[in-house]
Write a protein that holds these residues in place. Structure first.
Motif, mmCIF file in Angstrom:
data_model
loop_
_atom_site.group_PDB
_atom_site.id
_atom_site.type_symbol
_atom_site.label_atom_id
_atom_site.label_comp_id
_atom_site.label_asym_id
_atom_site.label_seq_id
_atom_site.Cartn_x
_atom_site.Cartn_y
_atom_site.Cartn_z
ATOM 1 N N ASP A 4 0.841 -1.186 0.000
ATOM 2 C CA ASP A 4 0.000 0.000 0.000
ATOM 3 C C ASP A 4 0.878 1.237 0.000
ATOM 4 O OD1 ASP A 4 -2.372 -1.387 0.041
ATOM 5 O OD2 ASP A 4 -2.430 -1.487 2.224
ATOM 6 N N PRO A 5 0.593 2.178 -0.900
ATOM 7 C CA PRO A 5 1.403 3.392 -0.932
ATOM 8 C C PRO A 5 1.169 4.222 0.315
ATOM 9 C CG PRO A 5 -0.429 3.559 -2.454
ATOM 10 C CD PRO A 5 -0.452 2.169 -1.889
ATOM 11 N N LYS A 6 2.202 4.802 0.796
ATOM 12 C CA LYS A 6 2.117 5.637 1.983
ATOM 13 C C LYS A 6 2.583 7.045 1.604
ATOM 14 C CE LYS A 6 2.715 1.937 5.319
ATOM 15 N NZ LYS A 6 1.634 1.215 4.810
ATOM 16 N N PRO A 7 2.009 8.062 2.235
ATOM 17 C CA PRO A 7 2.462 9.420 1.941
ATOM 18 C C PRO A 7 3.909 9.609 2.384
ATOM 19 C CG PRO A 7 0.812 9.422 3.682
ATOM 20 C CD PRO A 7 0.951 8.016 3.212
ATOM 21 N N ASP A 8 4.608 10.463 1.680
ATOM 22 C CA ASP A 8 5.981 10.784 2.045
ATOM 23 C C ASP A 8 6.012 11.479 3.394
ATOM 24 O OD1 ASP A 8 6.782 9.798 -0.402
ATOM 25 O OD2 ASP A 8 6.911 11.765 -1.337
ATOM 26 N N LYS A 9 7.094 11.289 4.120
ATOM 27 C CA LYS A 9 7.284 12.019 5.369
ATOM 28 C C LYS A 9 7.883 13.380 5.020
ATOM 29 C CE LYS A 9 7.866 8.040 8.336
ATOM 30 N NZ LYS A 9 6.827 8.046 9.282
ATOM 31 N N VAL A 10 7.235 14.417 5.496
ATOM 32 C CA VAL A 10 7.680 15.785 5.261
ATOM 33 C C VAL A 10 7.852 16.430 6.622
ATOM 34 C CG1 VAL A 10 7.119 17.994 4.192
ATOM 35 C CG2 VAL A 10 6.392 15.865 3.085
ATOM 36 N N ASP A 11 9.031 16.977 6.880
ATOM 37 C CA ASP A 11 9.308 17.581 8.184
ATOM 38 C C ASP A 11 8.250 18.616 8.545
ATOM 39 O OD1 ASP A 11 11.566 16.051 8.487
ATOM 40 O OD2 ASP A 11 12.950 17.624 7.852
ATOM 41 N N ASP A 12 7.698 18.471 9.736
ATOM 42 C CA ASP A 12 6.740 19.407 10.326
ATOM 43 C C ASP A 12 5.391 19.466 9.608
ATOM 44 O OD1 ASP A 12 8.638 20.115 12.286
ATOM 45 O OD2 ASP A 12 9.531 21.580 10.927
ATOM 46 N N TRP A 13 5.128 18.534 8.702
ATOM 47 C CA TRP A 13 3.851 18.457 8.006
ATOM 48 C C TRP A 13 3.331 17.031 8.121
ATOM 49 C CZ3 TRP A 13 1.512 22.427 4.984
ATOM 50 C CH2 TRP A 13 2.236 23.618 4.952
ATOM 51 N N VAL A 14 1.997 16.880 8.091
ATOM 52 C CA VAL A 14 1.379 15.561 8.181
ATOM 53 C C VAL A 14 0.292 15.451 7.106
ATOM 54 C CG1 VAL A 14 -0.286 16.298 9.935
ATOM 55 C CG2 VAL A 14 0.322 13.899 9.756
ATOM 56 N N CYS A 15 0.184 14.269 6.529
ATOM 57 C CA CYS A 15 -0.837 14.022 5.509
ATOM 58 C C CYS A 15 -2.175 13.784 6.201
ATOM 59 C CB CYS A 15 -0.447 12.810 4.665
ATOM 60 S SG CYS A 15 -1.681 12.417 3.411
ATOM 61 N N VAL A 16 -3.205 14.535 5.793
ATOM 62 C CA VAL A 16 -4.525 14.393 6.398
ATOM 63 C C VAL A 16 -5.584 13.910 5.412
ATOM 64 C CG1 VAL A 16 -4.121 16.082 8.220
ATOM 65 C CG2 VAL A 16 -5.077 16.838 6.025
ATOM 66 N N PHE A 17 -5.214 13.801 4.127
ATOM 67 C CA PHE A 17 -6.198 13.421 3.119
ATOM 68 C C PHE A 17 -5.486 12.800 1.934
ATOM 69 C CE2 PHE A 17 -9.063 14.656 -0.472
ATOM 70 C CZ PHE A 17 -10.197 13.967 -0.078
ATOM 71 N N GLU A 18 -6.037 11.698 1.421
ATOM 72 C CA GLU A 18 -5.502 11.024 0.246
ATOM 73 C C GLU A 18 -6.635 10.811 -0.739
ATOM 74 O OE1 GLU A 18 -3.606 7.325 1.271
ATOM 75 O OE2 GLU A 18 -2.779 8.178 3.104
ATOM 76 N N THR A 19 -6.354 11.015 -2.012
ATOM 77 C CA THR A 19 -7.369 10.830 -3.037
ATOM 78 C C THR A 19 -6.698 10.522 -4.368
ATOM 79 O OG1 THR A 19 -9.317 11.828 -4.089
ATOM 80 C CG2 THR A 19 -7.488 13.299 -3.572
ATOM 81 N N GLY A 20 -7.481 10.126 -5.329
ATOM 82 C CA GLY A 20 -6.995 9.916 -6.682
ATOM 83 C C GLY A 20 -7.523 10.986 -7.613
ATOM 84 N N SER A 21 -8.187 11.988 -7.050
ATOM 85 C CA SER A 21 -8.841 13.020 -7.854
ATOM 86 C C SER A 21 -8.270 14.404 -7.553
ATOM 87 C CB SER A 21 -10.343 13.005 -7.550
ATOM 88 O OG SER A 21 -10.969 14.163 -8.028
ATOM 89 N N ASP A 22 -7.842 15.091 -8.611
ATOM 90 C CA ASP A 22 -7.370 16.476 -8.457
ATOM 91 C C ASP A 22 -8.475 17.365 -7.900
ATOM 92 O OD1 ASP A 22 -4.714 16.257 -9.486
ATOM 93 O OD2 ASP A 22 -5.520 16.213 -11.523
ATOM 94 N N ILE A 23 -9.683 17.133 -8.359
ATOM 95 C CA ILE A 23 -10.812 17.963 -7.934
ATOM 96 C C ILE A 23 -11.051 17.818 -6.434
ATOM 97 C CG2 ILE A 23 -13.307 18.285 -8.147
ATOM 98 C CD1 ILE A 23 -12.960 17.481 -11.127
ATOM 99 N N GLU A 24 -11.076 16.573 -5.933
ATOM 100 C CA GLU A 24 -11.282 16.358 -4.496
ATOM 101 C C GLU A 24 -10.168 16.988 -3.679
ATOM 102 O OE1 GLU A 24 -11.742 12.236 -3.630
ATOM 103 O OE2 GLU A 24 -13.771 12.155 -4.435
ATOM 104 N N ALA A 25 -8.933 16.841 -4.128
ATOM 105 C CA ALA A 25 -7.799 17.406 -3.402
ATOM 106 C C ALA A 25 -7.893 18.932 -3.357
ATOM 107 C CB ALA A 25 -6.486 16.977 -4.048
ATOM 108 N N ASN A 26 -8.227 19.540 -4.473
ATOM 109 C CA ASN A 26 -8.335 21.002 -4.514
ATOM 110 C C ASN A 26 -9.529 21.508 -3.717
ATOM 111 O OD1 ASN A 26 -6.054 21.928 -6.070
ATOM 112 N ND2 ASN A 26 -6.970 20.849 -7.799
ATOM 113 N N MET A 27 -10.620 20.749 -3.712
ATOM 114 C CA MET A 27 -11.779 21.148 -2.904
ATOM 115 C C MET A 27 -11.444 21.071 -1.418
ATOM 116 S SD MET A 27 -14.946 19.493 -5.069
ATOM 117 C CE MET A 27 -16.042 19.581 -3.690
ATOM 118 N N ALA A 28 -10.757 20.003 -1.002
ATOM 119 C CA ALA A 28 -10.369 19.868 0.398
ATOM 120 C C ALA A 28 -9.405 20.983 0.794
ATOM 121 C CB ALA A 28 -9.744 18.501 0.652
#
Length: 84
Positions: A4-28
């Motif tokens: 299962d793909p996991k979000p990259d670790k980014v210093d001081d940031w956390v992934c709160v949403f995953e999607t396969g849609s540009d529209i959903e990501a931009n709306m969020a």
């Protein structure tokens, strides 16, 4: 072979949403922005292919660590509101 793909670790940031849609990501992202929660999109979409499903099309939404709880609550509330 694949996991299962996991979000990259980014210093001081956390992934709160995953999607396969540009529209959903931009709306969020816009929704969080309206709530004064900073966020950034990290797209894993392969631009060489026109895929919008699967591991080659994942899009992740990140917020600073200190906004994680507020962002998760806001996105959860948004999800509940859209299901009604």
């Amino acid at each position: 072979m694949f996991t299962d793909p996991k979000p990259d670790k980014v210093d001081d940031w956390v992934c709160v949403f995953e999607t396969g849609s540009d529209i959903e990501a931009n709306m969020a992202k816009s929704y969080l922005n309206n709530l004064q929660i900073p966020s950034n999109i990290l797209s894993k979409r392969d631009s060489a292919y026109s895929l919008n499903v699967g591991d080659m099309a994942l899009i992740f939404l990140y917020v600073p660590n200190e906004y994680e709880k507020k962002a998760r609550e806001a996105l959860s509330n948004l999800d509940e509101d859209t299901q009604d």
